[in-house]
Every structure is written in C-alpha cells, then in structure tokens.
Design an enzyme around this catalytic site. Structure first.
Site, PDB file in Angstrom:
ATOM      1  N   ASN A  11       0.861  -1.181   0.000  1.00 54.71           N
ATOM      2  CA  ASN A  11       0.000   0.000   0.000  1.00 54.71           C
ATOM      3  C   ASN A  11       0.899   1.233   0.000  1.00 54.71           C
ATOM      4  O   ASN A  11       1.546   1.526   1.015  1.00 54.71           O
ATOM      5  CB  ASN A  11      -0.895  -0.010   1.240  1.00 54.71           C
ATOM      6  N   PRO A  12       0.981   1.974  -1.091  1.00 54.13           N
ATOM      7  CA  PRO A  12       1.918   3.097  -1.170  1.00 54.13           C
ATOM      8  C   PRO A  12       1.549   4.269  -0.276  1.00 54.13           C
ATOM      9  O   PRO A  12       2.374   5.149  -0.042  1.00 54.13           O
ATOM     10  CB  PRO A  12       1.848   3.497  -2.657  1.00 54.13           C
ATOM     11  N   GLY A  15       1.132   4.616   6.393  1.00 55.25           N
ATOM     12  CA  GLY A  15       2.201   5.133   7.240  1.00 55.25           C
ATOM     13  C   GLY A  15       2.992   6.266   6.622  1.00 55.25           C
ATOM     14  O   GLY A  15       4.216   6.211   6.547  1.00 55.25           O
ATOM     15  N   ASP A  68      -2.426  -2.813   9.198  1.00 54.14           N
ATOM     16  CA  ASP A  68      -3.135  -4.061   9.481  1.00 54.14           C
ATOM     17  C   ASP A  68      -4.248  -4.319   8.472  1.00 54.14           C
ATOM     18  O   ASP A  68      -4.599  -5.460   8.196  1.00 54.14           O
ATOM     19  CB  ASP A  68      -3.714  -4.017  10.899  1.00 54.14           C
ATOM     20  N   GLU A 274     -10.807  -2.645   9.754  1.00 55.42           N
ATOM     21  CA  GLU A 274     -11.542  -2.231   8.566  1.00 55.42           C
ATOM     22  C   GLU A 274     -13.013  -2.611   8.715  1.00 55.42           C
ATOM     23  O   GLU A 274     -13.355  -3.551   9.425  1.00 55.42           O
ATOM     24  CB  GLU A 274     -10.956  -2.885   7.313  1.00 55.42           C
TER      25      GLU A 274
END
Length: 298
Positions: A11-12, A15, A68, A274
């Site tokens: 996932n670019p 964070g 996560d 999620e």
C-alpha cells in the site's frame, strides 16, 4: 535450479507513504535472497484481496507491506486461494498490532529480511461468516473509529487518532442486546463493546486482550463489556479494560474456538480495523494454524 518467485503487494499510502523511501532496499533484499520479484502497489481498497486470491498460486512467497488493513486483505485473499502460500509482512501502518504480536521488526529493511529469511510460523486465522480476519473482530464503542478516521489523520496522530476520534462519541454511547453461543455456554445481555482477538495488543495497547495469548492454540480471547448504568461506570469500565483488570460485574472474558452471535438489530463490525459490514447474525470460528507467516528466528 529454478528461481523462486515472490509477489510483493504494498500500500503506497500507508504510514505516511514511507515505503517509497525503502522500496529499492526492500527489493534488493528480496533479490539477494534468490527471488524473482513481482511488485504491485495497490490502487484501490480491496485490490490486495483480489491479487492474493487470484495470483498467489504461481508464487512461492507473498510479501505485503502496509497497515493491518493491508495485511487483512492479503490474508483474506490467501484464504480464498487454491494454494495457501506463506506470507511475509513489512508493517507500514500507524498501529501494526499483529506485527507486534509476532515480534516483526518496525524497521522496514529488517522486516524485509525476516520476510525472506525468517522461519515459518503456523498462525490461527478467524473466519467471520464468509470473511476472514487475522487478529480482531469487534463491535460497539470505538470500533467504527478506525475505518472512519482518515488516512491523513492516522499518519499524523498514530494511535492517538483512534482515541481522539473515539472521545467524540462518548456522548452517544449505545448498547446492543445480543445472545452469544459458544461451545461451552450461552450468554444473553446488553453489550457496549465486544472483541474476539488473536493478538497481544489492540489499538497499540499491549496486554488488553489478556494474559498467556498463544496465536496458534486454536482459541480466541473474547472480551464482552456490559452496558454501563452511568458515565462514571463507563469510565470505570474503560479503565479496567486498559489495565486488564477483570471486573466480573461489568464484563465477560474467556477463551473459545467458536461463537455464534445473534442480535436484535444490525450491528457494525470491524475486522482488523476495517469495516466488516452490518450483521444481525454472525458465526466466528478459529481455523487453527491455517496460515503460515514469516517471523524472526528465535
């Protein structure tokens, strides 16, 4: 000798987008470990599920990087795949509870080294109706915070994003009347909050799920919080929960491999942070040691 093949799903945006600073180093670690690498940055929510479900059978190892939620998507996909490949995890989110439980390093380079050079750990996976989760299924107070809080806020505030967002909701605390079946008992009550976990920490709080947590024993740790009569009682419950002081008058805490949950109204659930949908009936089962994940050598 035929080359080993590795699928890297990341996932670019997770964070603060820190993967961009370490991507070349991570790929170099993978190649030096003898892998031919296919790297795939996710473009939309749910894509990691599709990739893990449909493409992983042709690879020897799947490594994912993100929070996560990204891990949850990859696990969900792997559980649907015709061949369950082992998973490496490079945490890049704001809490990374599951990585903490498995002692996966916070350093992305070190986590990458573990992903290709650690040992394979057979980990429990939770089934939730037709879905999967790796470390928590929860409902009630604060559970909508993680998926309602924007990625930008999570990146800036980290753990406090959940706490601050949750505090706004104290004025609208709601309880749900539920009947919960396990293999051992039946519980019926009004609940403020509930979590079914396979993790030593939740929301960055270590120990909140109980003592002697084993991620491969086929058992969940379950915490159910009863409806408080007033705000003072609510504060006592929250304090007891964070200190892990079991208050039998206000909460149920136990281990089990199976739960069936019946509610009088649709309740929103969160799976690994999620949104897991709204349900009146839920069956949760522990699939013991159903997934292999790479962890540091002892």
């Amino acid at each position: 000798m035929e080359d080993k093949r590795l699928l890297f799903i990341y996932n670019p945006k997770a964070g603060k987008g820190q993967i961009k600073n370490w991507l070349l180093d991570i790929l170099d670690i993978f190649v030096k470990a003898g892998y031919v690498v296919t790297a795939r940055p996710t473009q939309y929510a749910g894509e990691a599920v599709e990739l893990a479900a449909n493409r992983t059978a042709r690879y020897d190892l799947v490594v994912c990087s993100g929070g996560d939620g990204t891990l949850d998507e990859v696990v969900t996909g792997i559980m649907k795949s015709v061949r369950r490949r082992p998973i490496g995890y490079i945490p890049a989110g704001s809490t990374n509870d599951f990585a903490r439980s498995l002692h996966i390093p916070r350093s992305m380079k070190k986590a990458a080294e573990v992903a290709v050079g650690g040992h394979s750990f057979a980990c429990d996976v939770g089934s939730f109706n037709d879905n999967s989760f790796i470390y928590i299924a929860a409902f009630g107070l604060f559970t909508d915070v993680s998926y309602e809080t924007s990625q930008e806020v999570k990146n800036v505030l980290g753990h406090m994003a959940y706490v601050l967002e949750g505090m706004k909701k104290l004025a609208a605390v709601k309880a749900y009347h539920m009947r919960i079946y396990t293999q051992e008992t039946v519980i019926e009550d009004d609940f403020l909050y509930g979590m079914v976990t396979n993790s030593v920490s939740v929301g960055g709080f270590k120990g909140i799920t109980g003592k002697y947590v084993d991620l491969s024993d086929g058992l969940f740790e379950v915490t159910l919080i009863k409806k408080p009569r007033n705000l003072e009682e609510l504060n006592q419950i929250l304090g007891a929960l964070t200190r892990r002081d079991i208050d039998a008058a206000q909460m149920y805490c136990f281990k089990t491999s199976y739960l069936k949950v019946e509610a009088e109204e649709e309740i929103a659930w969160t799976l690994d942070g999620e949104f897991g949908g709204r349900h009146t009936d839920v069956v949760i089962e522990n699939q013991r040691q159903a997934l292999r994940i790479m962890v540091p050598e002892d």
